[in-house]
Design a protein around this motif. Structure first.
Motif, PDB file in Angstrom:
ATOM      1  N   ASP B 324       0.805  -1.219   0.000  1.00 22.69           N
ATOM      2  CA  ASP B 324       0.000   0.000   0.000  1.00 22.69           C
ATOM      3  C   ASP B 324       0.841   1.273   0.000  1.00 22.69           C
ATOM      4  O   ASP B 324       0.300   2.371   0.050  1.00 22.69           O
ATOM      5  N   GLY B 325       2.141   1.135  -0.038  1.00 25.94           N
ATOM      6  CA  GLY B 325       2.970   2.336  -0.096  1.00 25.94           C
ATOM      7  C   GLY B 325       3.387   2.868   1.262  1.00 25.94           C
ATOM      8  O   GLY B 325       4.254   3.741   1.349  1.00 25.94           O
ATOM      9  N   GLN B 326       2.779   2.353   2.294  1.00 25.29           N
ATOM     10  CA  GLN B 326       3.154   2.789   3.636  1.00 25.29           C
ATOM     11  C   GLN B 326       4.456   2.127   4.065  1.00 25.29           C
ATOM     12  O   GLN B 326       4.625   0.928   3.874  1.00 25.29           O
ATOM     13  N   PRO B 327       5.376   2.897   4.636  1.00 23.34           N
ATOM     14  CA  PRO B 327       6.618   2.288   5.115  1.00 23.34           C
ATOM     15  C   PRO B 327       6.341   1.245   6.194  1.00 23.34           C
ATOM     16  O   PRO B 327       5.462   1.432   7.044  1.00 23.34           O
ATOM     17  N   LEU B 328       7.082   0.173   6.111  1.00 27.45           N
ATOM     18  CA  LEU B 328       6.936  -0.919   7.075  1.00 27.45           C
ATOM     19  C   LEU B 328       8.081  -0.837   8.074  1.00 27.45           C
ATOM     20  O   LEU B 328       9.224  -0.628   7.690  1.00 27.45           O
ATOM     21  N   ASN B 329       7.768  -1.011   9.327  1.00 25.97           N
ATOM     22  CA  ASN B 329       8.837  -0.941  10.317  1.00 25.97           C
ATOM     23  C   ASN B 329       8.816  -2.135  11.252  1.00 25.97           C
ATOM     24  O   ASN B 329       7.785  -2.494  11.796  1.00 25.97           O
ATOM     25  N   ARG B 330       9.969  -2.718  11.385  1.00 28.64           N
ATOM     26  CA  ARG B 330      10.099  -3.837  12.319  1.00 28.64           C
ATOM     27  C   ARG B 330      11.080  -3.401  13.389  1.00 28.64           C
ATOM     28  O   ARG B 330      12.205  -3.010  13.074  1.00 28.64           O
ATOM     29  N   VAL B 331      10.639  -3.438  14.621  1.00 22.61           N
ATOM     30  CA  VAL B 331      11.608  -3.161  15.665  1.00 22.61           C
ATOM     31  C   VAL B 331      11.766  -4.378  16.550  1.00 22.61           C
ATOM     32  O   VAL B 331      10.802  -4.964  17.027  1.00 22.61           O
ATOM     33  N   ASN B 332      13.009  -4.769  16.678  1.00 24.08           N
ATOM     34  CA  ASN B 332      13.347  -5.963  17.429  1.00 24.08           C
ATOM     35  C   ASN B 332      13.706  -5.562  18.849  1.00 24.08           C
ATOM     36  O   ASN B 332      14.687  -4.875  19.078  1.00 24.08           O
ATOM     37  N   ASP B 333      12.877  -5.947  19.804  1.00 24.09           N
ATOM     38  CA  ASP B 333      13.164  -5.512  21.168  1.00 24.09           C
ATOM     39  C   ASP B 333      13.324  -6.690  22.118  1.00 24.09           C
ATOM     40  O   ASP B 333      13.059  -6.599  23.309  1.00 24.09           O
ATOM     41  N   ILE B 334      13.759  -7.805  21.559  1.00 23.76           N
ATOM     42  CA  ILE B 334      14.064  -8.942  22.419  1.00 23.76           C
ATOM     43  C   ILE B 334      15.510  -8.784  22.887  1.00 23.76           C
ATOM     44  O   ILE B 334      16.444  -8.979  22.117  1.00 23.76           O
ATOM     45  N   ILE B 335      15.648  -8.394  24.132  1.00 28.02           N
ATOM     46  CA  ILE B 335      16.977  -8.129  24.666  1.00 28.02           C
ATOM     47  C   ILE B 335      17.467  -9.360  25.421  1.00 28.02           C
ATOM     48  O   ILE B 335      16.755  -9.883  26.279  1.00 28.02           O
ATOM     49  N   ARG B 336      18.641  -9.806  25.076  1.00 25.42           N
ATOM     50  CA  ARG B 336      19.168 -10.954  25.813  1.00 25.42           C
ATOM     51  C   ARG B 336      20.623 -10.701  26.188  1.00 25.42           C
ATOM     52  O   ARG B 336      21.463 -10.423  25.333  1.00 25.42           O
ATOM     53  N   ILE B 337      20.886 -10.771  27.482  1.00 21.22           N
ATOM     54  CA  ILE B 337      22.259 -10.645  27.956  1.00 21.22           C
ATOM     55  C   ILE B 337      22.899 -12.024  27.820  1.00 21.22           C
ATOM     56  O   ILE B 337      22.364 -13.004  28.339  1.00 21.22           O
ATOM     57  N   VAL B 338      23.998 -12.096  27.102  1.00 23.78           N
ATOM     58  CA  VAL B 338      24.697 -13.373  26.970  1.00 23.78           C
ATOM     59  C   VAL B 338      25.806 -13.392  28.016  1.00 23.78           C
ATOM     60  O   VAL B 338      26.830 -12.726  27.866  1.00 23.78           O
ATOM     61  N   GLU B 339      25.562 -14.128  29.093  1.00 22.11           N
ATOM     62  CA  GLU B 339      26.537 -14.149  30.181  1.00 22.11           C
ATOM     63  C   GLU B 339      27.647 -15.135  29.872  1.00 22.11           C
ATOM     64  O   GLU B 339      27.423 -16.338  29.773  1.00 22.11           O
ATOM     65  N   ARG B 340      28.843 -14.623  29.711  1.00 16.39           N
ATOM     66  CA  ARG B 340      29.983 -15.521  29.556  1.00 16.39           C
ATOM     67  C   ARG B 340      30.894 -15.275  30.768  1.00 16.39           C
ATOM     68  O   ARG B 340      30.406 -15.294  31.899  1.00 16.39           O
ATOM     69  N   GLU B 341      32.156 -14.997  30.546  1.00 12.47           N
ATOM     70  CA  GLU B 341      33.024 -14.978  31.725  1.00 12.47           C
ATOM     71  C   GLU B 341      33.770 -13.687  31.980  1.00 12.47           C
ATOM     72  O   GLU B 341      34.706 -13.643  32.764  1.00 12.47           O
ATOM     73  N   SER B 342      33.366 -12.615  31.321  1.00 11.04           N
ATOM     74  CA  SER B 342      34.142 -11.386  31.491  1.00 11.04           C
ATOM     75  C   SER B 342      33.549 -10.437  32.531  1.00 11.04           C
ATOM     76  O   SER B 342      34.068  -9.352  32.749  1.00 11.04           O
ATOM     77  N   VAL B 343      32.458 -10.857  33.139  1.00 11.52           N
ATOM     78  CA  VAL B 343      31.848 -10.004  34.162  1.00 11.52           C
ATOM     79  C   VAL B 343      31.721 -10.771  35.482  1.00 11.52           C
ATOM     80  O   VAL B 343      31.271 -11.920  35.494  1.00 11.52           O
ATOM     81  N   GLY B 344      32.123 -10.126  36.551  1.00 13.27           N
ATOM     82  CA  GLY B 344      32.000 -10.703  37.883  1.00 13.27           C
ATOM     83  C   GLY B 344      31.874  -9.564  38.881  1.00 13.27           C
ATOM     84  O   GLY B 344      31.786  -8.402  38.480  1.00 13.27           O
ATOM     85  N   PRO B 345      31.863  -9.872  40.160  1.00 11.46           N
ATOM     86  CA  PRO B 345      31.803  -8.805  41.164  1.00 11.46           C
ATOM     87  C   PRO B 345      33.143  -8.067  41.234  1.00 11.46           C
ATOM     88  O   PRO B 345      34.175  -8.621  40.864  1.00 11.46           O
ATOM     89  N   PRO B 346      33.133  -6.818  41.701  1.00 15.73           N
ATOM     90  CA  PRO B 346      34.385  -6.065  41.816  1.00 15.73           C
ATOM     91  C   PRO B 346      35.304  -6.685  42.861  1.00 15.73           C
ATOM     92  O   PRO B 346      34.852  -7.431  43.729  1.00 15.73           O
ATOM     93  N   ALA B 347      36.581  -6.344  42.778  1.00 12.77           N
ATOM     94  CA  ALA B 347      37.588  -6.923  43.686  1.00 12.77           C
ATOM     95  C   ALA B 347      37.282  -6.613  45.150  1.00 12.77           C
ATOM     96  O   ALA B 347      36.821  -5.536  45.475  1.00 12.77           O
TER      97      ALA B 347
END
Lengths: 347, 347
Positions: B324-347
């Motif tokens: 129909d000529g109207q712009p189509l917009n897809r917004v992806n708002d699935i946020i996922r934190i991928v926890e690996r090993e570079s984050v921990g509590p401070p010293a």
DNA sequence: ATGAAAGCGCTAACAA
DNA sequence: TTGTTAGCGCTTTCAT
């Protein structure tokens, strides 16, 4: 009288240019194709008209009428991301400079690797001027044979093939030999090796270079120290685990590409080993990841960018008028060890 | 072994199919274009002929006659290699499934970034069905305006633009906000931030998410803890040096992309700091490098592959008959934190 | 539901 | 040196 509607901007065609310059379409076409049969004065008139109208030739029409589409295909199959991006960026740049366009074909999902005809069918529709085949496709004899039937100029990248096609290759054996000697020069005598996958002809060549250097220096080849990988980080990590888990582990590991070397380093870190203090690691290719890990990776440089540029250049020659039909081959044998920080003397 | 002849002198055309099926070219064309005005019996005859002759339509001819070239342009400017390859691989796959071809345009070397007309001229010749603009091009208003004049369907990737175009975006602010909260949840209160380059609209959004999370948790924004980078590993390393050289350095650093986060980790290692024991590092994007460094990087996932797939899908819709000529917009708002090993509590 | 004719924009072959 | 005439293989428009 002819009320040209201002709203409808018809694209500028060769006809408009011809009219404006007061010549025939053919003359314009000759100017566009840099033919020599045009008088200088006429050429200038035409060029002025082209500039004035801001004319851009229609690629589709050219491809249909002529035969040359200015489209170059670049096909790959499960490449290493870093290898691919370096290749692409360089090929793309050269294409732009030479006025070509690159059509990327990802053949990774072709189900039956032997049903190479599926690949060929897909390529047929596009009417490519030429095709660049990257490893391991460039080493697939069956595929090569099928593509020959298409009658489009082909340039093999990374593997020389049977000799019937033009190619741009690197001296993998010499490079692996040099790196192995580099490790030996650092006093290593137990040097592990992570092979690449068998469908890549360069895997065998790199292994051969490693073995040759070993024997030249009186070092026995220990099959225990050779692991197989598939050029991925993950497989390098697995190989590292195996190699490092042995009763007498190697003091240095040479991986057949950088991604796998990064995996070996990760495996070492996981075991609490310092690199290079307790384990030296060497890579192959010098792709972006080599400088983006810690410690930065000592590796042999494979001049992918230069080779990609050469490949596009070859295509220009091979698709040119004055090509004698003989395959052109460029072999890059400038070997450079990029010394960073992942190699040192054994503990 | 297949019995097909390898060399086909004359390519099979629609005419051959028409003859073989005993119908007109037009009927074949209708079958090819999945039109509904063909009787089932006729369609089957035609399809049989197509299969028997192994016919492949000529893309050039189609493009010339019709207008649809089946060619989708993908333009980029100085992308991060890992971002680019993930984007490409996914877009390419979707293209293949939908029968399109991707023409990659590397615009990185356009001298004058303001002379966007150079970009447009190059795009004009190719007769693209549609164009995908990646960041930062998708955030360049001047370029967008010029391209609008071309009249080809455009899909903006990563940035929403003014709203006139279709787009596929990610909620950068929400993702950065989530990651900052993740760091705060690990007891960090001095959190450094490495901004992206200003020409990327997402840089500001990620910074905004970081700042919002900080203030929501009663943490003051310390300008000393914010550095600027340009999305490269090198710039991340430089930012890390600066941040870590302060009298009271941060206990965690959040970089606006993975490449820069890898640089921060390298800077930490160079100073002899353990990650995450003495410094936590978080990235953004979850590109290949995140899992290929040591320690593996905790990062927020940007679903580049899914977004690329969506972009190609959008193009199919936007270039389809019933749009129909109207712009189509897809917004992806699935946020996922991928926890690996570079984050921990401070010293 | 199907077919015939007329191009799309360009270049190859042949004329002039 | 330049112009003319045909198409390239397909899709459009308009018939039937």
């Amino acid at each position: 009288m002819n009320g040209e509607p201002l709203t409808k901007r018809r694209p500028i065609t060769i006809k408009d240019v011809a009219e404006k310059a007061g010549v025939s379409q053919m003359t314009v076409s000759r100017v566009l194709n840099k033919q020599t049969l045009v008088k200088a004065a006429t050429r200038e008139k035409v060029e002025a008209a082209i500039a004035a109208l801001n004319y851009q030739p229609n690629l589709m029409a050219r491809g249909l009428a002529g035969g040359r589409s200015k489209l170059i295909g670049l096909a790959y199959y499960n490449p290493s991301p870093s290898y691919l991006s370096e290749l692409l960026v360089s090929a793309l740049k050269q294409c732009r400079d030479l006025g070509h366009h690159l059509v990327i074909e990802d053949l990774s999902d072709i189900e039956d690797a032997l049903d190479t005809s599926a690949i060929v069918e897909r390529l047929r529709t596009i009417h490519l001027d030429a095709l660049i085949l990257t490893p391991p496709l460039s080493g697939n004899a069956a595929l090569l044979q099928l593509i020959e039937g298409l009658g489009i100029a082909t340039v093999l990248f990374g593997n020389a093939g049977g000799g019937g096609q033009s190619s741009v290759v690197f001296d993998d054996a010499a490079a692996a030999h040099a790196m192995t000697e580099h490790l030996i020069a650092h006093q290593h005598s137990r040097i592990g090796f992570v092979r690449g996958p068998d469908e890549h002809p360069s895997s065998a060549q790199r292994a051969a270079g490693y073995e040759k250097a070993l024997s030249e220096h009186g070092l026995a080849l220990d099959e225990q120290l050779v692991c197989h990988g598939d050029f991925t980080f993950r497989s390098g990590m697995a190989a590292g685990e195996v190699l490092l888990g042995q009763t007498v582990p190697p003091t240095a590991i040479f991986a057949s590409n950088d991604d796998m070397a990064a995996g070996v380093i990760a495996a070492a870190h996981r075991r609490g080993l310092q690199v290079p203090a307790q384990l030296s690691v060497a890579g192959f290719d010098d792709t972006a990841i080599a400088a983006a890990i810690w410690p930065p990776l000592t590796t042999v440089r494979q001049p992918i960018a230069e080779m990609a540029q050469a490949a596009i250049g070859l295509i220009t020659e091979v698709t040119g008028e004055d090509w004698d039909g003989q395959p052109l081959n460029r072999v890059n044998d400038i070997i450079r060890i990029v010394e960073r920080e992942s190699v040192g003397p054994p503990a």
